[in-house]
Design a protein around this motif. Structure first.
Motif, PDB file in Angstrom:
ATOM      1  N   PHE B  34      -0.493  12.490   4.063  1.00 40.28           N
ATOM      2  CA  PHE B  34      -0.112  13.895   4.217  1.00 40.28           C
ATOM      3  C   PHE B  34      -0.691  14.438   5.512  1.00 40.28           C
ATOM      4  O   PHE B  34      -1.624  13.873   6.070  1.00 40.28           O
ATOM      5  CB  PHE B  34      -0.607  14.726   3.032  1.00 40.28           C
ATOM      6  CG  PHE B  34       0.265  14.581   1.825  1.00 40.28           C
ATOM      7  CD1 PHE B  34       1.557  15.087   1.831  1.00 40.28           C
ATOM      8  CD2 PHE B  34      -0.191  13.922   0.699  1.00 40.28           C
ATOM      9  CE1 PHE B  34       2.376  14.953   0.717  1.00 40.28           C
ATOM     10  CE2 PHE B  34       0.627  13.779  -0.416  1.00 40.28           C
ATOM     11  CZ  PHE B  34       1.906  14.296  -0.408  1.00 40.28           C
ATOM     12  N   ARG B  35      -0.105  15.536   5.975  1.00 37.29           N
ATOM     13  CA  ARG B  35      -0.662  16.182   7.158  1.00 37.29           C
ATOM     14  C   ARG B  35      -2.114  16.536   6.872  1.00 37.29           C
ATOM     15  O   ARG B  35      -2.443  17.032   5.804  1.00 37.29           O
ATOM     16  CB  ARG B  35       0.125  17.452   7.497  1.00 37.29           C
ATOM     17  CG  ARG B  35       1.244  17.161   8.478  1.00 37.29           C
ATOM     18  CD  ARG B  35       1.957  18.431   8.846  1.00 37.29           C
ATOM     19  NE  ARG B  35       2.549  19.070   7.666  1.00 37.29           N
ATOM     20  CZ  ARG B  35       3.143  20.254   7.686  1.00 37.29           C
ATOM     21  NH1 ARG B  35       3.221  20.926   8.796  1.00 37.29           N
ATOM     22  NH2 ARG B  35       3.677  20.759   6.595  1.00 37.29           N
ATOM     23  N   GLY B  36      -2.962  16.281   7.815  1.00 38.12           N
ATOM     24  CA  GLY B  36      -4.378  16.460   7.572  1.00 38.12           C
ATOM     25  C   GLY B  36      -5.053  15.110   7.353  1.00 38.12           C
ATOM     26  O   GLY B  36      -6.261  15.014   7.280  1.00 38.12           O
ATOM     27  N   GLY B  37      -4.206  14.048   7.292  1.00 40.31           N
ATOM     28  CA  GLY B  37      -4.759  12.698   7.298  1.00 40.31           C
ATOM     29  C   GLY B  37      -5.079  12.117   5.939  1.00 40.31           C
ATOM     30  O   GLY B  37      -5.405  10.943   5.826  1.00 40.31           O
ATOM     31  N   GLN B  38      -4.964  12.926   4.891  1.00 47.62           N
ATOM     32  CA  GLN B  38      -5.293  12.406   3.570  1.00 47.62           C
ATOM     33  C   GLN B  38      -4.252  11.372   3.126  1.00 47.62           C
ATOM     34  O   GLN B  38      -3.059  11.641   3.134  1.00 47.62           O
ATOM     35  CB  GLN B  38      -5.322  13.575   2.566  1.00 47.62           C
ATOM     36  CG  GLN B  38      -5.686  13.154   1.160  1.00 47.62           C
ATOM     37  CD  GLN B  38      -4.979  14.011   0.115  1.00 47.62           C
ATOM     38  OE1 GLN B  38      -4.412  15.052   0.445  1.00 47.62           O
ATOM     39  NE2 GLN B  38      -4.995  13.567  -1.113  1.00 47.62           N
ATOM     40  N   VAL B  39      -4.725  10.181   2.792  1.00 44.77           N
ATOM     41  CA  VAL B  39      -3.813   9.131   2.347  1.00 44.77           C
ATOM     42  C   VAL B  39      -3.685   9.208   0.835  1.00 44.77           C
ATOM     43  O   VAL B  39      -4.630   8.917   0.102  1.00 44.77           O
ATOM     44  CB  VAL B  39      -4.321   7.745   2.779  1.00 44.77           C
ATOM     45  CG1 VAL B  39      -3.364   6.668   2.298  1.00 44.77           C
ATOM     46  CG2 VAL B  39      -4.462   7.683   4.289  1.00 44.77           C
ATOM     47  N   ALA B  40      -2.507   9.622   0.382  1.00 40.35           N
ATOM     48  CA  ALA B  40      -2.307   9.785  -1.061  1.00 40.35           C
ATOM     49  C   ALA B  40      -1.940   8.465  -1.709  1.00 40.35           C
ATOM     50  O   ALA B  40      -2.362   8.153  -2.819  1.00 40.35           O
ATOM     51  CB  ALA B  40      -1.230  10.826  -1.320  1.00 40.35           C
ATOM     52  N   VAL B  41      -1.120   7.680  -0.999  1.00 42.32           N
ATOM     53  CA  VAL B  41      -0.690   6.376  -1.500  1.00 42.32           C
ATOM     54  C   VAL B  41      -0.844   5.394  -0.349  1.00 42.32           C
ATOM     55  O   VAL B  41      -0.395   5.665   0.766  1.00 42.32           O
ATOM     56  CB  VAL B  41       0.776   6.418  -1.987  1.00 42.32           C
ATOM     57  CG1 VAL B  41       1.234   5.049  -2.427  1.00 42.32           C
ATOM     58  CG2 VAL B  41       0.932   7.423  -3.119  1.00 42.32           C
ATOM     59  N   ASP B  42      -1.472   4.271  -0.604  1.00 44.71           N
ATOM     60  CA  ASP B  42      -1.823   3.356   0.474  1.00 44.71           C
ATOM     61  C   ASP B  42      -1.210   1.971   0.237  1.00 44.71           C
ATOM     62  O   ASP B  42      -1.653   1.248  -0.652  1.00 44.71           O
ATOM     63  CB  ASP B  42      -3.356   3.273   0.561  1.00 44.71           C
ATOM     64  CG  ASP B  42      -3.803   2.566   1.836  1.00 44.71           C
ATOM     65  OD1 ASP B  42      -2.946   2.285   2.690  1.00 44.71           O
ATOM     66  OD2 ASP B  42      -5.009   2.302   1.961  1.00 44.71           O
ATOM     67  N   ALA B  43      -0.187   1.635   1.012  1.00 43.79           N
ATOM     68  CA  ALA B  43       0.420   0.300   0.998  1.00 43.79           C
ATOM     69  C   ALA B  43       0.666  -0.224  -0.411  1.00 43.79           C
ATOM     70  O   ALA B  43       0.153  -1.252  -0.812  1.00 43.79           O
ATOM     71  CB  ALA B  43      -0.458  -0.674   1.791  1.00 43.79           C
ATOM     72  N   LEU B  44       1.488   0.507  -1.123  1.00 40.36           N
ATOM     73  CA  LEU B  44       1.755   0.172  -2.523  1.00 40.36           C
ATOM     74  C   LEU B  44       2.854  -0.893  -2.637  1.00 40.36           C
ATOM     75  O   LEU B  44       3.934  -0.724  -2.097  1.00 40.36           O
ATOM     76  CB  LEU B  44       2.180   1.454  -3.249  1.00 40.36           C
ATOM     77  CG  LEU B  44       2.319   1.413  -4.757  1.00 40.36           C
ATOM     78  CD1 LEU B  44       0.959   1.272  -5.401  1.00 40.36           C
ATOM     79  CD2 LEU B  44       2.993   2.685  -5.247  1.00 40.36           C
TER      80      LEU B  44
END
Lengths: 317, 326
Positions: B34-44
């Motif tokens: 997401f904007r702001g750099g937060q990775v919600a889902v990572d290489a699923l």
């Protein structure tokens, strides 16, 4: 349905069964359904009918909503109040000017009502419906279900804008009809004296009212484009509504400052009031045409903004 | 008709990502930042076989809902690709029923009018059969009696059921249910479980997310476990549990004696933590272990066979309690 249920896939219960269309889907697109799992929903066989169905649903929501009905009722009551006020004022003695013009002819009340409403009350009601269009669904969370249905983003936006345009025309027509009925009841019917001093017949007067409705409605449709575009940027509909109204008011402030006159031709309110071109003899088509061009430009610009924003947006509400 | 555009999968025309066409959902390296750099889902990398009841597990905030939003085309992935039902998303979605992050309806409309509204949004749904299908969906979730009532006046449980009814409006090949038992009382929870089983028995793939491990264990044939945006494990429930062994637990005041007895019986991994002793059961019969303990004069207050649960799997894989999350 009755013939369909005999062909139901036995692995499914009636509530979930695609009925005969399942069979047809498979026949029509043999390569589409992977082997094994059953094929389901038919492809959009009648996209036009489906579009009208969604638009119908949208119109139903808009026109059955009490808030919008109240707005239309308020708009309808204003010409009535103006008419009664003018009737009382004209009753005292023979007066000239605006009061005299209305008092002398029932059809004039329509034009007077538009000049009272076109700068504030009509824009407010259009801004409410347009500003609520996407933001309201996002705020309520229904947007995610519409898009998962899948409504399709471009398709949904087109329906939302068309709905706002139709509401804008409904607003315009309600004002015109209310003014017309009030005028016919309170004032004498007869040939209409135009701003140029010449007179036209009642039939011609009615025709000019029709032209006015078309023109003012287009002006409101241009505002609806702004409202819908702003609506795609927020999940709070009141924010989009307020922003639209702020733009309308700022435009009017700019018009009131002589030093900023050069901006006036680019502002919507300048062109909303130009409907008085129909009261010239003959109708000032050049002015109306130029107004329509401005409205068209606004519609094109803001629909593009709305589309670009809405089709690329992450729906996290 | 644009549904979603992202770098990997155009909504139409493009070939679906590779994978067994028999799979209901396949994702490759699916990532959302997401904007702001937060990775919600990572290489699923997720594979949901057709016909499965797939439990998508993870604590709140582990990226389950973001994944579901990507699968439904609501959120564009930052990277990676996915395929739903092996076809372009715009064609797949009419065959997918979804419940995303709780019910959302028009409060001033009745339950029936709400369903008609969402049905109208589906370009493949026929208007002529809408009332019939809405009626059937309402009946399916037991809301027929409340069909004409305004949504505003629905209880929490009724709202949840209406959302499930909306997911059942058309013929579905895949049902995506995000936390379907949220806000339901125990009776409602049981009903949802029964409904999911019934739907799965019809051949529909069910993808159900939950933060309740026990719920997934009871309903699902397969599961995937998420933790802070990463997939920790996936597979059949049996294979997930397979990594762990069944243990026996003895409750006793004589922990030391009990541990000695269990050791003598040849049980592996004897752990003593008074007043409990546990050991891997291996192939031994619990009743014989009990007899041996009693013979040796160990006072047995309680004896239990502990089968591995998904929670143990989760703790084993992550080293954390399931409910701990940030």
């Amino acid at each position: 349905m009755s013939t369909a249920e005999t062909e139901v896939d036995v692995r499914r219960t009636p509530g979930l069964v695609p009925v005969t269309e399942t069979m047809r889907t498979v026949e029509r697109e043999p390569g589409a359904a992977p082997a094994g799992p059953p094929a389901a929903a038919p492809p959009p066989s009648r996209p036009v009918a489906a579009f009208w169905r969604l638009l119908g649903s949208e119109l139903g929501l808009t026109f059955r909503r009490p808030r919008n009905q109240v707005m239309l009722a308020v708009l309808a009551s204003v010409p009535l109040l103006i008419g009664i006020g003018l009737r009382i004022a004209a009753g005292d003695e023979a007066v000239g000017g605006l009061i005299g013009a209305v008092a002398g002819n029932s059809l004039m009340l329509t034009f007077v009502s538009f000049s009272f409403l076109v700068l504030l009350l009509m824009p407010v009601s259009v801004a409410v419906v347009g500003g609520d269009s996407v933001a309201g669904e996002a705020g309520a969370g229904t947007l995610r279900y519409l898009l998962a249905a899948p409504a399709g983003r471009t398709r949904l936006l087109a329906v939302k804008y068309l709905n706002a345009v139709l509401f804008a025309y409904a607003v315009t027509i309600v004002v015109a009809l209310s003014a017309l009925v009030t005028g016919l009841v309170l004032f004498p019917v007869g040939p209409v004296t135009l701003l140029s001093g010449s007179t036209v017949s009642v039939a011609e007067g009615l025709l000019r009212i029709l032209v006015t409705v078309g023109y003012v409605g287009a002006g409101m449709a241009a505002l609806a484009a702004i409202a819908v575009a702003l609506s795609t940027f927020t999940e709070v509909s009141i924010g989009a509504i307020a922003a639209t109204m702020v733009l309308v008011i700022v435009a009017q402030v700019i018009r009131a400052i002589p030093q900023l006159d050069f901006l006036a031709p680019y502002l919507l309110p300048t062109w909303w009031t130009r409907f008085d071109a129909v009261l010239r003899s003959p109708i000032d088509l050049a002015a109306l045409g130029q107004g329509l061009l401005v409205f068209g430009a606004y519609i094109g610009l803001f629909c593009s903004i709305a589309w670009a924003r809405f089709t690329g947006k992450d729906i996290t509400s | 008709m644009t549904v979603v555009t992202h770098e990997a999968g155009a909504p139409s025309g493009a070939a679906p990502p590779s994978g067994d066409p028999g799979d209901a959902i396949v994702t490759h390296g699916l990532t959302k930042r997401f904007r702001g750099g937060q990775v919600a889902v990572d290489a699923l990398d997720l594979t949901v076989p057709r016909g499965s009841v797939f439990g998508f597990l993870g604590p709140n905030g582990s990226g389950k809902t973001t994944t579901i939003r990507m699968l439904l085309g609501l959120v564009a992935p930052t990277a990676g690709d996915y395929s739903v039902l092996g076809m372009p998303l715009a064609r797949a979605l009419p065959r997918v029923g979804a419940l995303v992050e709780g019910p959302a309806f028009y409060p001033y409309l009745s339950g029936e009018a709400n369903l008609l509204r969402f049905d109208a949004a589906d370009p493949t749904a026929a208007g002529a059969t809408a009332r019939t299908r809405v009626g059937e969906a309402l009946e399916r979730v037991g809301l027929s009696a409340a069909a004409g009532k305004r949504f505003r006046n629905y209880s929490l449980g009724m709202r949840q059921r209406l959302a499930i009814a909306a997911a059942l409006l058309g013929p579905r090949e895949l049902l995506v249910l995000d936390e379907p038992t949220n806000g339901l009382d125990p009776q409602g929870t049981r009903e949802v479980r029964a409904l999911v089983k019934e739907i799965a028995a019809d051949g529909t793939t069910v993808f159900v997310s939950s933060h309740l491990l026990a719920e997934v264990e009871q309903m699902c044939t397969h599961a995937a476990i998420m933790r802070t945006g990463n997939l920790v494990a996936q597979g059949t429930i049996a294979s997930l549990n397979g990594g762990l062994t069944t243990r026996i637990r003895v409750e006793t005041p004589d922990a030391a004696d009990a541990a000695r007895v269990l050791d003598a019986l040849g049980l592996a991994d004897v752990r003593s933590a008074a007043p409990e002793v546990t050991a891997e059961l291996g192939g031994q019969a619990p009743e014989e272990i009990n007899a041996a303990l009693v013979r040796e004069g160990v006072a047995v207050r309680g004896l239990a066979v502990v089968r591995p649960s998904l929670e143990d799997v989760f703790v084993g894989l992550t080293g954390e309690g399931f409910d701990v999350d940030g």
